[in-house]
Design a protein around this motif. Sequence first.
Motif, short mmCIF file in Angstrom:
data_model
loop_
_atom_site.label_atom_id
_atom_site.label_comp_id
_atom_site.label_asym_id
_atom_site.label_seq_id
_atom_site.Cartn_x
_atom_site.Cartn_y
_atom_site.Cartn_z
N VAL A 1 0.85 -1.20 0.00
CA VAL A 1 0.00 0.00 0.00
C VAL A 1 0.88 1.25 0.00
CG1 VAL A 1 -1.84 1.23 1.19
CG2 VAL A 1 -1.81 -1.25 1.23
N ARG A 2 1.96 1.20 0.81
CA ARG A 2 2.88 2.35 0.90
C ARG A 2 3.47 2.70 -0.47
NH1 ARG A 2 8.22 0.33 3.27
NH2 ARG A 2 8.33 -0.48 1.16
N ASP A 3 3.91 1.68 -1.21
CA ASP A 3 4.58 1.95 -2.47
C ASP A 3 3.62 2.39 -3.57
OD1 ASP A 3 6.92 1.41 -1.26
OD2 ASP A 3 7.10 -0.64 -2.01
N ARG A 4 2.32 2.27 -3.32
CA ARG A 4 1.34 2.77 -4.29
C ARG A 4 0.86 4.16 -3.90
NH1 ARG A 4 -1.89 -0.89 -6.97
NH2 ARG A 4 -3.74 0.24 -6.32
N ALA A 5 1.13 4.58 -2.65
CA ALA A 5 0.55 5.82 -2.15
C ALA A 5 1.50 6.98 -2.35
CB ALA A 5 0.23 5.66 -0.67
N GLY B 1 2.33 11.23 -0.66
CA GLY B 1 2.01 12.27 0.32
C GLY B 1 1.83 11.72 1.72
N PHE B 2 0.79 12.20 2.39
CA PHE B 2 0.57 11.84 3.79
C PHE B 2 0.32 10.34 3.96
CE2 PHE B 2 -2.46 11.08 7.28
CZ PHE B 2 -1.63 11.41 8.34
N MET C 1 2.13 7.64 6.38
CA MET C 1 1.40 6.83 7.35
C MET C 1 1.70 5.35 7.14
SD MET C 1 -2.67 6.96 8.05
CE MET C 1 -3.22 5.50 7.19
N TYR C 2 1.64 4.91 5.88
CA TYR C 2 1.88 3.49 5.62
C TYR C 2 3.36 3.13 5.75
CZ TYR C 2 -2.91 2.55 4.57
OH TYR C 2 -4.26 2.38 4.71
N ASN C 3 4.24 4.11 5.60
CA ASN C 3 5.64 3.86 5.85
C ASN C 3 5.85 3.52 7.33
OD1 ASN C 3 8.38 3.68 5.25
ND2 ASN C 3 8.73 5.75 5.99
#
Lengths: 472, 176
Positions: free
Chosen positions: A189-193, A195-196, A200-202
Motif C-alpha cells: 500500500v505504501r509503495d502505491r501511495a 504524500g501523507f 502513514m503506511y511507511n
Amino acid sequence: MHTPIAPVREPLIEGGKTYHDISEDLCGPTEKAPSLSWIIAFMVSGAVMTFGFFSIAWTIWFGIGSWNLNRTIGWGYDITNFVWWIGIGHAGTLISAILLLFRQKWRTGVNRAAEAMTIFAVMCAGLFPAIHTGRPWFDFFMFPYPNTRGPLWVNFNSPLLWDIFAISTYFTVSLLFWYTGLVPDFATVRDRASGFRKKMYNLLSFGWTGSAKHWQRWESLSLILAGLATPLVLSVHTIVSFDFATSVIPGWHTTIFPPYFVAGAIFSGFAMVQTLMLITRKLLKLEQYITINHIESMNKVILLTGTIVGVAYLTELFIAWYSGYIYEQFAFFNRAFGIYWWSYFGMMACNVLSPQIFWFKKIRRSIFWTFLMSIFVNIGMWFERFVIIATTLARDYLPSSWSYYTPTWVEIGIYVGSIGLFFTLYLLFTRVAPVVAIAEVKHILKTAGDQYIGSKAKGGHNKEETVQESAH
Amino acid sequence: MKKQHKEVVFGLYNDEEILLKAVKEAHHQHLDIMDVYTPFPVHGLDKAMHLEESRLHIAGFVFGALGTLTAFLGMTWIFTRDWPIIFGGKPYWSVPSFIPITFELTVLFAAIGMVVSFYTVCGLGPGVTNPVLDDRITDDKFCIAFDADHCAPEEIQRLRDFLTRTGAEEIHAKSL
C-alpha cells in the motif's frame, strides 16, 4: 517452481489475475473514498456502540445493581457474552495457524479478515469480565504484581486467574501474528501511495523492503507462531471451560467441557467469519478471491464442528442419566424441560439440527443458505452459553433459593453495544488494511489461480494437469 | 548500522521462475548478489542464494524456556516461600494447577521474544525507513540488486549484460 497439486482441486482465485491485478483489487478499497453503504454501516454500528458505552457508564455509575443478577444467579448476560465472544474469536487463529500447518491453501483468502475478527472479538470479550467486577478501576488487582499488601498474591490455583493469563496471551499472540502478516501488505500500500498516506503506511510497514532474507525469516516466524498458536487456541477455550468444569455445580462439573467448548468455539467462530466474509466480498467486490469454494470449505468445518457439539450435548445427557446421581440428572432434566426450556430448544435447533442441511452440496454452495445458517449458528451458540450458565444457576441445591433471571435494559445495552464495537472496529479495519493477505494470495496464484488449474486453465506448463483432469 | 552512500545496479524481472534461474546463473558465474527483493516469499530462493537457515526457532525456544521457568519458579516461590496459603485443602506446591499459567507464559514469552528478535535482526520497526529501489517491487516486479560501489565501468557493464541475458525487463542504477 510448481509443486504438483491434485488436479481435482478447484481454483481459489478466479478471473485470470496477474500479480498486479491482485495488488489493484486488494489495495483498492483502502484507496478509494468510502462507499455510501460503508458510511451507513459505520454510522449504525457507531451508534449502537455508543449506546453500549452509555450502558457501561450507567453500570459503573449506579453499580452492578443495575443488572438483574441476584444471590442465586451470579452470572448472567455478562459471562454468557464473554464466552460467546471468546468462542467467536477462535476461528481466526484456527484459520491462520492450524490451516497453515495443514497447508490448506484456501486459508489465504480469508485469514486476514478472520484474524482481525479474532482480535476484535477478544476485545469485546475482555469488556465483560472487566465490567462485571463492578469497580473496573481495580481490575489491575487481577494481575500478580508486587504490592504493598504483604505482598499478597493472586490465587494461582483459580481457573478465573488462568483465564486472565490465557486471554491476555491469546490477544497478544494473535495481534503479533496478525500484524507481522500485515507488514508486507502495508508496504505494498505504501509503495502505491503518495504524500501523507505514504508517510502513514511507511510507519505501519516498519520499513519493509521484500528482501529475500527478510522473507525467509518471515516465513520461519509465521510457521513457528502458527505452531505456538495451535496449542494456544485449544488451551484458551479449554481454560474458559475450566471456569465451569472445576466448580462443583451439577451441570458444570463435567470432564467433557474442554473438547466440547473448543468445538463450539470453532463452530461459532466460523459462523461469524461467514457472516462477515459474505458481506465483505459483496461490498468490496472480492468474489474472485473469496470464492464459493472458500465458502464451501468453511461450511464443511461448520458441519463437522456442529456435529461434534451435537454429540457432546447428547453425551452429556446420557452421562447425566447413567451417573445415577440425582442432582446431575435433575440439572439436565431441568435444562431441557425446566423454566429455560426455550433456550435449550433454541440451542438444539440452531446448533445441532439446522447445520445438518450442509450435507447437501447445493446448500453448502448457496450464499443465501450460508448467510442464514451463519446467523442461526451465532444465535444457537449464544443460547448454548446462556443455557449452561443461567439454567444451571437458577436451580440451586436448595429449592428455597430457586430463582429466575431476565436481563435489564442495561445488560442488553452492553451486549448490543459490544456487537456495535465489533462491527465498528471491523469497518475501520476494511478502510485501513487490505482485507485479503496480498502477498499470500500472490504466493498461491500459480497453484490456485484459475488460469493455471481447473477447467478454464490454459497454456504451457499445466498441460499434464489438464490432461489428468480430463482423464478423471 | 551506518547509512552509507552506495551505488546499486538492479534488474527487474516479471516472473519468479525467471528470477530463480537468474539467481542460480549468478551463482555459477560467481557474481556477488547484494540482495533479491520479491513481492512475496519465493520458495527455493533462499537455497538458490545459499542463504543460511533462519535461526529464529532457536530464539523461540530460548524465550519459551524462559517463560516456562518464570511462570513455574515464580509461582513456586510465591506459594511456598513468599506467602504460603492453603487453597481448598491442596498442598502449597500444587503443581497440576500451575500447568495452565506455565503453558500460557511459555507461549507468550516465545511469541513476543521471537517477534522482537525478528524485527531487530531484520532492522525493521516503527519509524524505520529503508530505501526502496523501485515502487513495483512490492507489487509485481522481482529484483536482483548488485553492489556497484567502487566498480570499474567494465564490471558494471558485465553486471548489466548479465541482467539483460537472464531476462530482466528493466535495468536501473541507483545510488542509495
